[in-house]
Structures are given as C-alpha cells and as structure tokens.
Design a protein around this motif. Structure first.
Motif, PDB file in Angstrom:
ATOM      1  N   PHE A  78       2.868  22.775 -48.388  1.00 20.85           N
ATOM      2  CA  PHE A  78       2.478  21.446 -48.491  1.00 20.85           C
ATOM      3  C   PHE A  78       2.847  20.687 -47.173  1.00 20.85           C
ATOM      4  CE2 PHE A  78       4.510  17.346 -48.953  1.00 20.85           C
ATOM      5  CZ  PHE A  78       3.243  16.429 -49.229  1.00 20.85           C
ATOM      6  N   ILE A  79       4.064  21.060 -46.574  1.00 19.54           N
ATOM      7  CA  ILE A  79       4.058  20.563 -45.116  1.00 19.54           C
ATOM      8  C   ILE A  79       3.171  20.951 -44.258  1.00 19.54           C
ATOM      9  CG2 ILE A  79       5.948  20.612 -43.205  1.00 19.54           C
ATOM     10  CD1 ILE A  79       8.013  20.823 -45.134  1.00 19.54           C
ATOM     11  N   ALA A  80       2.807  22.106 -44.347  1.00 26.39           N
ATOM     12  CA  ALA A  80       1.680  22.581 -43.280  1.00 26.39           C
ATOM     13  C   ALA A  80       0.236  21.849 -43.569  1.00 26.39           C
ATOM     14  CB  ALA A  80       1.364  24.289 -43.577  1.00 26.39           C
ATOM     15  N   SER A 142       7.754  17.553 -41.155  1.00 28.58           N
ATOM     16  CA  SER A 142       8.732  18.648 -41.309  1.00 28.58           C
ATOM     17  C   SER A 142       9.906  18.273 -42.017  1.00 28.58           C
ATOM     18  CB  SER A 142       8.625  19.153 -39.823  1.00 28.58           C
ATOM     19  OG  SER A 142       9.513  18.499 -39.027  1.00 28.58           O
ATOM     20  N   GLN A 143      10.144  17.140 -42.222  1.00 30.89           N
ATOM     21  CA  GLN A 143      11.493  16.559 -42.716  1.00 30.89           C
ATOM     22  C   GLN A 143      11.343  16.284 -44.138  1.00 30.89           C
ATOM     23  OE1 GLN A 143      13.217  13.683 -40.149  1.00 30.89           O
ATOM     24  NE2 GLN A 143      13.954  15.054 -38.536  1.00 30.89           N
ATOM     25  N   ALA A 144      10.201  16.586 -44.660  1.00 28.77           N
ATOM     26  CA  ALA A 144      10.081  16.467 -46.170  1.00 28.77           C
ATOM     27  C   ALA A 144      11.269  16.918 -47.014  1.00 28.77           C
ATOM     28  CB  ALA A 144       8.707  16.845 -46.717  1.00 28.77           C
ATOM     29  N   LYS A 151      14.145   9.215 -42.659  1.00 31.87           N
ATOM     30  CA  LYS A 151      13.902   9.286 -41.300  1.00 31.87           C
ATOM     31  C   LYS A 151      12.663   9.956 -41.243  1.00 31.87           C
ATOM     32  CE  LYS A 151      15.692  11.369 -37.125  1.00 31.87           C
ATOM     33  NZ  LYS A 151      16.856  12.250 -36.523  1.00 31.87           N
ATOM     34  N   GLY A 152      12.173  11.013 -41.960  1.00 29.92           N
ATOM     35  CA  GLY A 152      10.963  11.419 -41.852  1.00 29.92           C
ATOM     36  C   GLY A 152       9.755  10.490 -42.031  1.00 29.92           C
ATOM     37  N   THR A 153      10.145   9.501 -43.165  1.00 31.49           N
ATOM     38  CA  THR A 153       9.032   8.378 -43.526  1.00 31.49           C
ATOM     39  C   THR A 153       8.884   7.480 -42.258  1.00 31.49           C
ATOM     40  OG1 THR A 153       9.603   8.888 -45.785  1.00 31.49           O
ATOM     41  CG2 THR A 153       8.627   7.008 -45.307  1.00 31.49           C
ATOM     42  N   THR A 154      10.147   7.361 -41.749  1.00 32.48           N
ATOM     43  CA  THR A 154       9.975   6.260 -40.770  1.00 32.48           C
ATOM     44  C   THR A 154       9.460   7.034 -39.404  1.00 32.48           C
ATOM     45  OG1 THR A 154      12.139   5.329 -41.281  1.00 32.48           O
ATOM     46  CG2 THR A 154      11.472   5.018 -38.867  1.00 32.48           C
ATOM     47  N   LEU A 155       9.500   8.042 -39.098  1.00 36.40           N
ATOM     48  CA  LEU A 155       8.738   8.878 -37.899  1.00 36.40           C
ATOM     49  C   LEU A 155       7.173   8.740 -38.449  1.00 36.40           C
ATOM     50  CD1 LEU A 155      11.343  11.718 -37.028  1.00 36.40           C
ATOM     51  CD2 LEU A 155      10.839   9.472 -35.735  1.00 36.40           C
ATOM     52  N   ARG A 156       6.900   9.253 -39.400  1.00 42.92           N
ATOM     53  CA  ARG A 156       5.414   9.272 -39.668  1.00 42.92           C
ATOM     54  C   ARG A 156       4.788   7.637 -39.739  1.00 42.92           C
ATOM     55  NH1 ARG A 156       7.134  12.467 -44.147  1.00 42.92           N
ATOM     56  NH2 ARG A 156       6.728  10.640 -45.559  1.00 42.92           N
TER      57      ARG A 156
END
Length: 261
Positions: A78-80, A142-144, A151-156
């Motif tokens: 899924f991440i890929a 990648s931080q899912a 943090k991953g959501t913020t970066l996206r």
C-alpha cells in the motif's frame, strides 16, 4: 478470525478493471516517449518516459491491491502505491515548466526582466522546491505504519501544498506565454500543431494539472476521501493521462538545436 487490516478495502480500492485499463493505456505512451528519447533526446522525453513507467507500475500495484485480499493487507505494498503515485507527478509538472520556459526563449519573450518572472523562471530554484516536495511526500507516505502517523500526514500536506503552489505558478506562466504568442503572431516553421499552438496546448495541460492538485489539496486531510475511486479516477488519474497524451502532440517539444544557447 483475522484481525489484519485490509488497507486497500478500507481506502476504497475496489476497481480492478480501472487500474488495469489505465496501466494498459500508459503502455503506448511509454513506448512513444521512449522512442523519442532515443531519436530526439531531451529532458522532457526522458522524464515523461520515466513518468509513464512509474504510472504503469503504480496501476499494476493498485490492481493487485484491489484484487487480492492478502495483498490488500500488506502495508508495504500500500505504501509503495502511495509513494509511486505521489512521486510521479513531478515529471508532468517539470516537463510543462521546462516547455514554457523553452518557448519563451523561442519567442524572445521579455517577461524575464520582471523580478517576479525572473524568480519563477529560475529552473534550479524550481527544481529544488519541487524535489523538496517529492521528498516530503515520500517520507510522509512511508510513515503510515510509524508510532506517530500524524507526522506523516503533516508532511504529506506540506508536500501537497507546495505542489499546488508550483502548479499555480506553471498555469500563470503558461497564460502569459499564450498571450505573448497571440500578440506576436508566433508560428513555428514546421507548421505542426504543437509548434504553432503549443502555448495553448500547454494551457490545457496546466489546467489539467491544476485540477489534479486542487483535488489533492481539498482531500489531503483524509486518505479515504483522496482515494475514493468515484472522485480519484476522474479528478486525478484522468487529468494526468490526458495531460501526458497532450505532451505527445507533434512539435510541442522543440529540438535542442532550436533553443538559444
């Protein structure tokens, strides 16, 4: 009873046919740009070839996620999928940006004397900002499975906003180019559609990319909404493939020999 999460099902990956059709549609486009990369090697053809290969791989993965329960439960797959769909967009965006600046050189547009146009026309700066957005998107996706998914959501979100700003700048410069060519009556010597009306083709491309990014920005707070197939296919996947098809217009990409040194 299994307690595994089916990420594909949770995010609405149901259309196997849609993913397969899009992966097939990208194959002839990949072949065309690959051939052009050897016949008339330019940055645009090489990047578009890479983009098409990334999209083929991404849609194949999406088809597998939609069609296999075990695959749908594989977080790394899924991440890929998310990374590939996020990374590939830079190719479309920078190809349009490159072509706009190249056509400005061909028309001897004096807008570069304007401070704002000098800044937005700085290819190196545009690349640096764009690559920063790509890296943020990759790290965020990648931080899912991290202990702090927020943090991953913020970066996206930051990545998406940067891409929206860059796409808006592309649309602005494309409109300026179209007005310049219209007022000057510019026509290319070879009489091709892309040569004569390339600025207007680029306007359509910029508009399609803007639709894609507005949708991504409007739904960036929810992966479920962003991956809703009823919206994602017409507002993200379709604008991309139409834009790629328009890049194949004869004469749209000028040969290096025509560009001023």
């Amino acid at each position: 009873m299994s307690d595994k999460i089916n990420y594909a099902d949770a995010l609405g990956f149901h259309s196997i046919a849609g993913a397969v059709v899009f992966s097939i549609l990208y194959v002839p486009l990949f072949a065309r740009f690959l051939r052009q990369s050897f016949q008339r090697p330019t940055y645009v053809f090489i990047v578009l070839t890479l983009f098409c290969s990334i999209r083929i791989a991404a849609f194949v993965i999406r088809a597998v996620l939609a069609g296999s329960e075990s695959a749908g439960e594989t977080l790394s797959l899924f991440i890929a999928d998310q990374v590939l769909f996020g990374v590939g967009f830079f190719g479309l965006l920078y190809s349009g940006y490159t072509l706009v600046l190249d056509r400005e050189l061909l028309t001897r547009d004096g807008s570069s004397q304007n401070f704002f146009n000098r800044i937005t026309g700085n290819r190196r700066l545009f690349r640096v900002v764009m690559m920063a957005a790509v890296i943020l998107g990759i790290v965020g996706s990648s931080q899912a499975d991290s202990s702090d998914p927020t943090k991953g959501t913020t970066l996206r979100k930051v990545s998406t906003i940067i891409f929206l700003v860059l796409t808006t700048l592309l649309a602005y410069r494309t409109i300026v180019l179209a007005r310049t060519e219209l007022s000057s009556g510019y026509r290319h010597a070879d009489g091709s559609i892309g040569g004569d009306y390339g600025a207007y083709v680029l306007c359509v491309i910029a508009g399609l990319l803007l639709v894609r990014e507005v949708f991504a920005t409007a739904t960036m707070g929810s992966l479920e909404k962003q991956n809703n197939e009823r919206l994602w296919y017409p507002l993200s996947a379709l604008p991309e493939i139409v834009a790629v098809t328009l890049y194949a217009a004869p004469g749209l990409v000028p040969p290096r020999s025509e560009l001023p040194t």
